[in-house]
Motif scaffolding. Structure first.
Motif, PDB file in Angstrom:
ATOM      1  N   TYR A 220       0.823  -1.214   0.000  1.00  0.00           N
ATOM      2  CA  TYR A 220       0.000   0.000   0.000  1.00  0.00           C
ATOM      3  C   TYR A 220       0.855   1.261   0.000  1.00  0.00           C
ATOM      4  N   PHE A 221       0.306   2.322  -0.603  1.00  0.00           N
ATOM      5  CA  PHE A 221       0.947   3.636  -0.611  1.00  0.00           C
ATOM      6  C   PHE A 221       0.725   4.287   0.743  1.00  0.00           C
ATOM      7  N   ASP A 222       1.810   4.485   1.489  1.00  0.00           N
ATOM      8  CA  ASP A 222       1.640   4.984   2.854  1.00  0.00           C
ATOM      9  C   ASP A 222       1.579   6.517   2.926  1.00  0.00           C
ATOM     10  N   GLY A 223       1.500   7.170   1.769  1.00  0.00           N
ATOM     11  CA  GLY A 223       1.294   8.616   1.767  1.00  0.00           C
ATOM     12  C   GLY A 223      -0.175   8.985   1.703  1.00  0.00           C
ATOM     13  N   ASP A 224      -1.054   7.999   1.768  1.00  0.00           N
ATOM     14  CA  ASP A 224      -2.506   8.238   1.694  1.00  0.00           C
ATOM     15  C   ASP A 224      -3.117   8.072   3.083  1.00  0.00           C
ATOM     16  N   GLU A 225      -3.706   9.149   3.603  1.00  0.00           N
ATOM     17  CA  GLU A 225      -4.229   9.120   4.978  1.00  0.00           C
ATOM     18  C   GLU A 225      -5.374   8.123   5.145  1.00  0.00           C
ATOM     19  N   HIS A 226      -6.173   7.933   4.101  1.00  0.00           N
ATOM     20  CA  HIS A 226      -7.329   7.037   4.214  1.00  0.00           C
ATOM     21  C   HIS A 226      -6.881   5.575   4.239  1.00  0.00           C
ATOM     22  N   ILE A 227      -5.865   5.257   3.440  1.00  0.00           N
ATOM     23  CA  ILE A 227      -5.318   3.897   3.483  1.00  0.00           C
ATOM     24  C   ILE A 227      -4.655   3.648   4.833  1.00  0.00           C
ATOM     25  N   ASN A 228      -3.948   4.647   5.345  1.00  0.00           N
ATOM     26  CA  ASN A 228      -3.273   4.482   6.639  1.00  0.00           C
ATOM     27  C   ASN A 228      -4.268   4.191   7.765  1.00  0.00           C
ATOM     28  N   LYS A 229      -5.446   4.809   7.694  1.00  0.00           N
ATOM     29  CA  LYS A 229      -6.475   4.525   8.706  1.00  0.00           C
ATOM     30  C   LYS A 229      -6.947   3.081   8.608  1.00  0.00           C
ATOM     31  N   ILE A 230      -7.061   2.587   7.361  1.00  0.00           N
ATOM     32  CA  ILE A 230      -7.492   1.198   7.163  1.00  0.00           C
ATOM     33  C   ILE A 230      -6.444   0.226   7.704  1.00  0.00           C
ATOM     34  N   VAL A 231      -5.173   0.485   7.412  1.00  0.00           N
ATOM     35  CA  VAL A 231      -4.128  -0.462   7.828  1.00  0.00           C
ATOM     36  C   VAL A 231      -3.777  -0.333   9.305  1.00  0.00           C
ATOM     37  N   ASN A 232      -4.309   0.675   9.983  1.00  0.00           N
ATOM     38  CA  ASN A 232      -4.128   0.765  11.447  1.00  0.00           C
ATOM     39  C   ASN A 232      -4.715  -0.454  12.145  1.00  0.00           C
ATOM     40  N   ASN A 233      -5.805  -0.981  11.576  1.00  0.00           N
ATOM     41  CA  ASN A 233      -6.421  -2.195  12.139  1.00  0.00           C
ATOM     42  C   ASN A 233      -5.838  -3.410  11.427  1.00  0.00           C
ATOM     43  N   LYS A 234      -4.619  -3.734  11.770  1.00  0.00           N
ATOM     44  CA  LYS A 234      -3.904  -4.789  11.053  1.00  0.00           C
ATOM     45  C   LYS A 234      -4.439  -6.184  11.399  1.00  0.00           C
ATOM     46  N   ARG A 235      -4.472  -7.025  10.375  1.00  0.00           N
ATOM     47  CA  ARG A 235      -4.750  -8.444  10.574  1.00  0.00           C
ATOM     48  C   ARG A 235      -3.438  -9.146  10.914  1.00  0.00           C
ATOM     49  N   ASP A 236      -3.499 -10.177  11.703  1.00  0.00           N
ATOM     50  CA  ASP A 236      -2.265 -10.854  12.095  1.00  0.00           C
ATOM     51  C   ASP A 236      -1.889 -11.993  11.148  1.00  0.00           C
ATOM     52  N   ASN A 237      -2.707 -12.219  10.101  1.00  0.00           N
ATOM     53  CA  ASN A 237      -2.398 -13.336   9.199  1.00  0.00           C
ATOM     54  C   ASN A 237      -2.030 -12.883   7.782  1.00  0.00           C
ATOM     55  N   ILE A 238      -1.716 -11.581   7.598  1.00  0.00           N
ATOM     56  CA  ILE A 238      -1.194 -11.118   6.309  1.00  0.00           C
ATOM     57  C   ILE A 238      -0.025 -10.155   6.545  1.00  0.00           C
ATOM     58  N   ASP A 239       0.836 -10.014   5.528  1.00  0.00           N
ATOM     59  CA  ASP A 239       1.956  -9.076   5.585  1.00  0.00           C
ATOM     60  C   ASP A 239       1.503  -7.701   5.109  1.00  0.00           C
ATOM     61  N   TYR A 240       2.080  -6.655   5.686  1.00  0.00           N
ATOM     62  CA  TYR A 240       1.811  -5.283   5.266  1.00  0.00           C
ATOM     63  C   TYR A 240       3.109  -4.666   4.741  1.00  0.00           C
ATOM     64  N   ILE A 241       3.074  -4.187   3.497  1.00  0.00           N
ATOM     65  CA  ILE A 241       4.278  -3.660   2.848  1.00  0.00           C
ATOM     66  C   ILE A 241       3.988  -2.251   2.331  1.00  0.00           C
ATOM     67  N   PRO A 242       4.489  -1.218   3.019  1.00  0.00           N
ATOM     68  CA  PRO A 242       4.254   0.158   2.561  1.00  0.00           C
ATOM     69  C   PRO A 242       5.244   0.574   1.474  1.00  0.00           C
ATOM     70  N   TYR A 243       4.841   1.536   0.646  1.00  0.00           N
ATOM     71  CA  TYR A 243       5.765   2.123  -0.331  1.00  0.00           C
ATOM     72  C   TYR A 243       5.466   3.616  -0.465  1.00  0.00           C
ATOM     73  N   ASN A 244       6.414   4.330  -1.058  1.00  0.00           N
ATOM     74  CA  ASN A 244       6.237   5.769  -1.272  1.00  0.00           C
ATOM     75  C   ASN A 244       7.008   6.173  -2.526  1.00  0.00           C
ATOM     76  N   THR A 245       7.212   7.474  -2.703  1.00  0.00           N
ATOM     77  CA  THR A 245       7.905   7.963  -3.898  1.00  0.00           C
ATOM     78  C   THR A 245       9.399   7.632  -3.817  1.00  0.00           C
ATOM     79  N   PRO A 246       9.968   7.000  -4.843  1.00  0.00           N
ATOM     80  CA  PRO A 246      11.400   6.688  -4.820  1.00  0.00           C
ATOM     81  C   PRO A 246      12.242   7.931  -5.124  1.00  0.00           C
ATOM     82  N   LYS A 247      13.533   7.835  -4.910  1.00  0.00           N
ATOM     83  CA  LYS A 247      14.432   8.944  -5.237  1.00  0.00           C
ATOM     84  C   LYS A 247      14.591   9.039  -6.757  1.00  0.00           C
TER      85      LYS A 247
END
Length: 454
Positions: A220-247
């Motif tokens: 998920y794109f971690d620069g999006d506030e709405h996605i960040n609210k969703i991933v705050n309630n993490k499930r314990d049976n999946i991986d969470y991988i954030p990304y953002n703008t590269p150099k």
């Protein structure tokens, strides 16, 4: 297998029909009208209906599946006959899941960038000789169809659209795919006719994350506030991988990515596209590709059709076409072109064409979305509003909603063309944005006319 398509002429529907035909299925279909490119492509494979219209009498109990297109109505005569015969009726996303339920499913969702991100992954997989099935919402260079379904591929990649599945299945399409690997690019309100509040719209993405298979991944794109609210309630049976703008850096109007392998010059540009690239990178990494394989092959990715697509160019002018129509897409696309070509004037032209964009209550969402353009043209056709049975809007309302001193609003496409062509295009870029075609304008010809004046 015998499969019948009701409303076969749709973009996704005709591609699915061709994919199943190639798989060896017996395909029939119907529609009240079919236009190109669907018409000529169905004809090429011998599955174009002989006559337009609905023929319920042709439906028989030996049909294994009915696939119902969004274009059909709930009182469609063939749909009613299929229900009467007790035939199995699928929406196209539901049927695609049935075809791929034993594969590793990668689903890319989000309000913007999903077509581009899906296309990037497809391009990299193809260049690295990885066999895969797919469904994508645009024509991609190097791929004949927008859908592929096979017996042997172990991986399936889907663009996860949040719009409704069919007239009788009101679930968002991306709720039906049950991904092993999911990606979310960003959330910005769209489809107001289906999701009347922003909260209701965001909820669909939250449901999507709950449908990821156990031991799966959410990129998920971690620069999006709405996605960040969703991933705050993490499930314990999946991986969470954030990304953002590269150099990256800009050199001679080219975007150059800074990586561990040195500088990588890209054909694409814009921060949203670079974010999409990083999302694609993590998907490919999950699929087992090395960094070197990814970066080497992403260099040659030139984009999906109508996504910052170059229509024509000269030394001092480039004309781009983009599918952008929602506020977030409009803003990102305008900013991308202006920042990439900071030394050039930008004329941005967009058409209000979708249900949401033409709705009076939604117009304020467009505030300042084209403020970086030196000149901004907004077009809408009052007949389109009438056809969609919406409340009329005025040029003054549109101008006020967009804001700024650079906006001109037109309701006649001929005036749009004459206004555009009155410019001197030396050291100028032109951006044409719409999910339509400005009421029948030949955009390729318009682009050539613009370049002729540069």
């Amino acid at each position: 297998m015998k499969v019948h398509f009701i409303a076969v002429g749709g973009s996704a529907m005709h591609n699915l029909a061709i994919a199943l035909h190639k798989k060896g299925y017996t395909i029939t279909g119907s529609d009240d009208e079919i236009f190109d490119p669907s018409k000529s492509r169905l004809e090429k494979y011998g599955i174009l209906p002989q006559n337009w219209g609905w023929y319920p009498e042709k439906l028989t109990t030996d049909i294994d599946a009915i696939i119902l297109g969004m274009h059909a109505r709930i009182d469609n005569p063939e749909l009613l006959k299929a229900q009467e015969l007790g035939l199995k009726i699928y929406s196209y996303p539901e049927y695609i899941y049935e075809q791929t339920k034993d594969k590793i499913r990668i689903v890319i969702g989000g309000s913007h960038g999903k077509t581009t991100t899906t296309s990037m992954v497809m391009h990299v997989f193809k260049e690295n000789h990885i066999d895969f099935d797919y469904m994508v919402g645009a024509q991609i260079e190097g791929f004949e169809t927008m859908v592929k379904l096979s017996k042997d591929a172990k991986i399936a990649i889907f663009e996860g659209d949040e719009y409704l599945s069919s007239p009788i299945d009101r679930r968002p399409k991306f709720h039906l795919y049950h991904p092993n690997i999911a990606l979310l690019t960003g959330i910005a309100w769209d489809h107001i006719n289906v999701f009347p509040t922003f909260e209701n719209y965001v909820e669909q993405f939250e449901i999507f994350t709950k449908l990821i298979q156990a031991s799966g991944s959410l990129i998920y794109f971690d620069g999006d506030e709405h996605i960040n609210k969703i991933v705050n309630n993490k499930r314990d049976n999946i991986d969470y991988i954030p990304y953002n703008t590269p150099k990256y850096k800009l050199i001679n109007n080219k975007t150059v990515l800074t990586t561990n392998f040195g500088d990588i010059e890209l054909e694409i540009f814009g921060e949203h596209n670079l974010q999409n690239l990083m999302g694609a990178y993590y998907i490919c990494k999950k699929a087992g590709l090395s960094d070197k394989d990814f970066y080497t092959t992403i260099q040659t990715f030139s984009g999906a059709a109508k996504r910052l697509q170059k229509l024509s160019e000269s030394e001092s002018c480039t004309v781009f076409q983009d599918f952008a129509h929602s506020p977030s897409k409009l803003k990102a696309t305008t900013e991308a072109v202006k920042k990439q070509f900071a030394n050039r004037k930008l004329i941005a032209c967009m058409e209000l064409h979708t249900f949401s964009s033409l709705k009076k209550e939604f117009l304020p969402q467009y505030k300042n979305t084209m403020k970086l353009a030196d000149e901004a043209i907004v077009y809408f056709n009052p007949k389109t509003i009438e056809h969609k049975k919406l409340e009329p809007i005025t040029k003054e309302q549109v101008a006020e909603s967009f804001g700024g001193n650079n906006i001109k609003v037109f309701t006649d496409s001929n005036e749009v063309i004459s206004t555009l062509l009155s410019n001197n295009f030396k050291n100028t870029n032109v951006l044409l944005m719409s999910s339509g075609n400005f009421s029948g304008v030949n955009l390729c010809q318009l682009a050539d006319n613009i370049i002729a004046k540069s």
